[in-house]
Design a protein around this motif. Structure first.
Motif, short mmCIF file in Angstrom:
data_model
loop_
_atom_site.label_atom_id
_atom_site.label_comp_id
_atom_site.label_asym_id
_atom_site.label_seq_id
_atom_site.Cartn_x
_atom_site.Cartn_y
_atom_site.Cartn_z
N THR A 114 0.92 -1.34 0.20
CA THR A 114 0.10 -0.06 -0.06
C THR A 114 1.11 1.30 0.30
OG1 THR A 114 -1.64 -1.31 1.19
CG2 THR A 114 -1.81 1.20 1.07
N PHE A 115 1.75 1.18 0.86
CA PHE A 115 2.92 2.36 0.70
C PHE A 115 3.67 2.60 -0.83
CE2 PHE A 115 7.33 3.31 0.43
CZ PHE A 115 7.52 4.96 1.17
N TYR A 116 3.95 1.37 -1.09
CA TYR A 116 4.40 1.54 -2.44
C TYR A 116 3.79 2.21 -3.58
CZ TYR A 116 6.49 -0.36 -6.86
OH TYR A 116 7.11 -0.41 -8.05
N HIS A 117 2.23 1.82 -3.61
CA HIS A 117 1.34 2.36 -4.49
C HIS A 117 1.08 3.79 -4.11
CE1 HIS A 117 0.87 -1.51 -6.91
NE2 HIS A 117 0.64 -1.73 -5.82
N GLN A 118 1.05 4.14 -2.99
CA GLN A 118 0.74 5.60 -2.60
C GLN A 118 2.03 6.37 -3.08
OE1 GLN A 118 -1.40 4.37 1.48
NE2 GLN A 118 -0.51 6.27 1.53
N GLY A 119 3.16 5.82 -2.76
CA GLY A 119 4.33 6.37 -2.83
C GLY A 119 4.62 6.71 -4.42
N MET A 120 4.32 5.56 -5.40
CA MET A 120 4.45 5.54 -6.72
C MET A 120 3.71 6.62 -7.32
SD MET A 120 6.78 3.84 -7.95
CE MET A 120 6.31 3.50 -9.49
N GLN A 122 2.02 9.42 -5.50
CA GLN A 122 3.01 10.83 -5.02
C GLN A 122 3.91 11.18 -5.90
OE1 GLN A 122 4.49 11.15 -1.11
NE2 GLN A 122 3.39 13.19 -1.07
N LEU A 123 4.73 10.30 -5.94
CA LEU A 123 6.14 10.68 -7.25
C LEU A 123 5.57 11.00 -8.35
CD1 LEU A 123 9.30 10.73 -6.62
CD2 LEU A 123 9.38 8.21 -7.44
N ALA A 124 4.79 10.29 -9.01
CA ALA A 124 4.16 10.78 -10.21
C ALA A 124 3.74 12.14 -10.16
CB ALA A 124 3.33 9.59 -10.79
N GLU A 125 2.53 12.33 -9.21
CA GLU A 125 2.29 13.61 -9.06
C GLU A 125 3.32 14.78 -8.89
OE1 GLU A 125 -0.12 16.16 -5.59
OE2 GLU A 125 -0.95 13.99 -5.88
N LEU A 126 4.30 14.42 -8.10
CA LEU A 126 5.39 15.39 -7.95
C LEU A 126 6.07 15.96 -9.34
CD1 LEU A 126 6.83 14.29 -4.34
CD2 LEU A 126 5.71 16.33 -4.86
N ASN A 127 6.40 14.90 -10.09
CA ASN A 127 6.93 14.75 -11.40
C ASN A 127 6.15 15.53 -12.36
OD1 ASN A 127 9.59 14.31 -10.58
ND2 ASN A 127 9.07 12.15 -10.49
N GLY A 128 4.72 15.44 -11.99
CA GLY A 128 3.60 15.89 -13.24
C GLY A 128 3.37 14.78 -14.17
N ARG A 129 3.36 13.91 -13.80
CA ARG A 129 2.97 12.58 -14.56
C ARG A 129 1.76 12.03 -13.94
NH1 ARG A 129 8.77 10.87 -13.89
NH2 ARG A 129 9.63 12.00 -15.15
N THR A 130 1.29 10.98 -14.80
CA THR A 130 0.15 10.08 -14.38
C THR A 130 0.36 8.66 -14.29
OG1 THR A 130 -2.09 9.58 -14.97
CG2 THR A 130 -0.71 9.85 -16.95
N THR A 131 -0.29 8.10 -13.55
CA THR A 131 -0.02 6.51 -13.25
C THR A 131 -1.06 5.63 -13.89
OG1 THR A 131 -1.20 6.50 -11.16
CG2 THR A 131 1.21 6.93 -11.02
#
Length: 171
Positions: A114-120, A122-131
């Motif tokens: 769950t942490f992994y998916h939440q972190g991924m 958030q990282l995508a959001e920080l970098n302006g990308r979509t998952t």
């Protein structure tokens, strides 16, 4: 190791600071590399070795400056993103052993994934990308969410303890 706590970060501020810091560090490296190369070639004669040594010294000086400045308050967003990337990289190395543990309803493995998916996300959001373009990860995220729901666990986790990964180390 200390527990890593997921925190909300302003994606726009992160991207702006990240770009500025990258440009400043690249500029500093270029200037210091040329300066050290100029000093060395002036003192010891012009050669490829002196120029290369100047570049290496410029890289070392830039790295040292960066190491000193990385704990400054204005680096918070960038430092947080680096730590998040580091922890996500750690977890990705254990995915092969975490996934079967999730099938066994292992709550620690569920928390880590769950942490992994939440972190991924958030990282995508920080970098302006979509998952939304990774169907396999979206399916796994849904599976983890359904498992958590069935076990009565909260939908999200707020932190990650890297020490929890040790029990999923492959033999």
């Amino acid at each position: 190791m200390a527990r890593f706590i997921l925190q909300h970060q302003d994606a726009h501020a992160y991207r702006r600071k990240s770009r500025i810091i990258s440009l400043v560090m690249a500029g500093q490296f270029a200037v210091l590399g040329m300066l050290f190369a100029l000093i060395l070639t002036s003192a010891f004669g012009s050669s490829l070795a002196m120029n290369a040594l100047g570049v290496v010294l410029g890289l070392l000086a830039t790295s040292a400056m960066f190491a000193v400045l990385k704990d400054r308050p204005w680096m918070n967003e960038v430092r947080y993103a680096w730590q998040l990337k580091h922890h996500l990289g750690q977890v990705s190395g254990y995915l092969v052993t975490l996934r079967p543990a999730v099938e066994q309803d292992d709550t620690t493995a569920l928390d880590i994934l769950t942490f992994y998916h939440q972190g991924m996300e958030q990282l995508a959001e920080l970098n302006g990308r979509t998952t939304d373009d990774d169907a396999e990860r979206l399916a796994e995220k849904m599976q983890v969410r359904l498992k958590r729901e069935a076990l009565g666990l909260p939908e999200e986790v707020g932190s990650f303890n890297p020490d929890d990964l040790q029990r999923y180390r492959r033999a």
